[in-house]
Design an enzyme around this catalytic site. Structure first.
Site, mmCIF file in Angstrom:
data_model
loop_
_atom_site.group_PDB
_atom_site.id
_atom_site.type_symbol
_atom_site.label_atom_id
_atom_site.label_comp_id
_atom_site.label_asym_id
_atom_site.label_seq_id
_atom_site.Cartn_x
_atom_site.Cartn_y
_atom_site.Cartn_z
ATOM 1 N N ASP A 1 30.642 28.494 30.766
ATOM 2 C CA ASP A 1 32.190 29.285 31.155
ATOM 3 C C ASP A 1 32.940 30.113 30.258
ATOM 4 O O ASP A 1 33.538 29.441 29.490
ATOM 5 C CB ASP A 1 32.721 29.171 32.388
ATOM 6 C CG ASP A 1 34.231 29.644 32.771
ATOM 7 O OD1 ASP A 1 34.560 31.324 32.362
ATOM 8 O OD2 ASP A 1 33.593 30.373 34.017
ATOM 9 N N ARG B 1 33.821 37.369 39.150
ATOM 10 C CA ARG B 1 32.858 37.469 39.818
ATOM 11 C C ARG B 1 32.753 35.812 40.997
ATOM 12 O O ARG B 1 33.690 35.076 40.938
ATOM 13 C CB ARG B 1 31.563 36.485 39.513
ATOM 14 C CG ARG B 1 30.342 36.377 39.499
ATOM 15 C CD ARG B 1 29.104 36.497 38.447
ATOM 16 N NE ARG B 1 29.549 35.230 38.269
ATOM 17 C CZ ARG B 1 28.360 34.069 37.787
ATOM 18 N NH1 ARG B 1 26.913 35.264 36.596
ATOM 19 N NH2 ARG B 1 28.762 33.453 37.267
ATOM 20 N N ASP C 1 36.696 30.629 30.812
ATOM 21 C CA ASP C 1 36.793 29.065 30.958
ATOM 22 C C ASP C 1 36.966 28.747 29.296
ATOM 23 O O ASP C 1 38.327 27.388 28.890
ATOM 24 C CB ASP C 1 36.021 28.292 31.540
ATOM 25 C CG ASP C 1 37.015 28.236 33.288
ATOM 26 O OD1 ASP C 1 38.164 28.856 33.051
ATOM 27 O OD2 ASP C 1 36.457 27.877 33.935
ATOM 28 N N THR D 1 28.590 34.350 46.486
ATOM 29 C CA THR D 1 27.918 35.929 46.135
ATOM 30 C C THR D 1 27.738 35.797 44.624
ATOM 31 O O THR D 1 26.682 36.657 44.930
ATOM 32 C CB THR D 1 28.598 36.538 46.473
ATOM 33 O OG1 THR D 1 29.312 37.127 46.471
ATOM 34 C CG2 THR D 1 29.164 36.561 48.245
#
Ligand code: PRP
Ligand code: URA
Length: 207
Positions: free
Chosen positions: A198, A102, A201, A106
Site C-alpha cells: 500500500d 478506494r 501507508d 467495492t
C-alpha cells in the site's frame, strides 16, 4: 501509449521500494527520487524555443522552455509525494489536488476533495499517483480534470497493473501513461502483484 522507464537507476530504486524491509524514511526518499526520474521521461516532449542570452564569454541563442505552462496534479494522498518532488524540477508549475480513496469492499474510488488551478485548460497536466491498480482512481481523476477543462493530460505512476492500464486506455485513450514497471496483475483485494504494498501507508507510515 504506455512508456515504461527501463533506466537502471529507475529499476534499482523501484526494487528497493518493493523490498518489505524498506522503512518509511527510505521509501519516501526513493518515491521522491523515482518521481523526478519519471518526470525526466514524461516531460521529454516539452517545447523549447531559443532565448537570446549573454554567457560570461559571448551572446547566443539557447533553448528555454516555451509552449503551454504546466500543472502537476496529485491524486491524494500517495500522489502528493510525487508532485512535491517534481515541482522542484518545474518550480513555475501550478499544483492541483484530487482527493480519492478506494473503497476497500467495492474497490471503487470515492471522491472527497478537488482543487485545481483555475487555468487548467491552458496547461499541460501531469497527473501523479504511484499506483495504477484497477484503474478506477486514475480514470475518475482524469474525468474530473477533463470536466475542469484540461485538454492535455499525462498520467505518471510508479507501478501499473495491466488491468489499470486497460481501464485508462478504454476510458481515456488520448492519455499517455509513464510508469517504472507493469506488474503481473492484481490479487483478490485489488493489490498489485508482486507490487510494493500500500503506497500511501508505506509513504506516511500509517500501518
Ligand atoms: C491507492 C493508490 C491509488 C489507488 C489505486 O490509493 O494511491 O490512488 O489506490 O487503486 P485503483 O487503481 O484500484 O483505483 P488509496 O485508495 O489506498 O488511498 P490513499 O492514497 O489515500 O492511501
Ligand atoms: N493501492 C496501493 O497502494 N497498492 C496497490 O497495490 C493497489 C492499490
Amino acid at each position: 501509449m504506455v512508456t515504461v522507464v527501463t533506466h537502471p537507476l529507475v529499476q534499482h530504486k523501484l526494487s528497493l521500494m518493493r523490498d518489505v524491509r524498506t522503512g518509511v524514511k527510505e521509501f519516501r526518499e526513493l518515491a521522491a527520487e523515482l518521481s523526478m526520474l519519471l518526470a525526466y521521461e514524461a516531460m521529454r516532449d516539452l517545447e523549447l524555443e531559443p532565448a537570446h542570452l549573454q554567457t560570461p564569454l559571448r551572446a547566443g541563442d539557447f533553448p528555454m522552455l516555451s509552449g503551454k505552462k504546466l500543472a502537476l496534479v496529485a491524486i491524494l494522498r500517495a500522489g502528493l509525494i510525487m508532485t512535491d518532488a517534481i515541482v522542484n524540477l518545474v518550480p513555475a508549475a501550478k499544483v492541483g489536488h484530487i482527493g480519492l480513496y478506494r473503497d476497500p469492499q467495492t474497490l471503487l474510488p470515492v471522491a472527497y476533495y478537488n482543487k485545481l488551478p483555475a487555468d487548467i485548460a491552458e496547461r499541460r497536466v501531469f497527473l501523479t499517483d504511484p499506483m495504477l491498480a484497477t484503474g478506477g482512481s486514475a480514470s475518475a481523476a482524469i474525468a474530473s480534470l477533463k470536466l475542469a477543462g484540461a485538454q492535455s493530460i499525462k498520467l505518471m505512476t510508479i507501478l501499473a497493473a495491466p488491468e489499470g492500464i486497460a481501464i485508462v486506455e478504454r476510458d481515456h485513450p488520448e492519455v499517455d501513461i509513464v510508469t517504472a514497471a507493469v506488474d503481473e496483475g492484481l490479487n483478490d483485494h485489488g493489490y498489485i502483484v508482486p507490487g510494493l504494498g500500500d503506497a500511501g501507508d508505506r509513504i506516511y507510515g500509517t500501518k
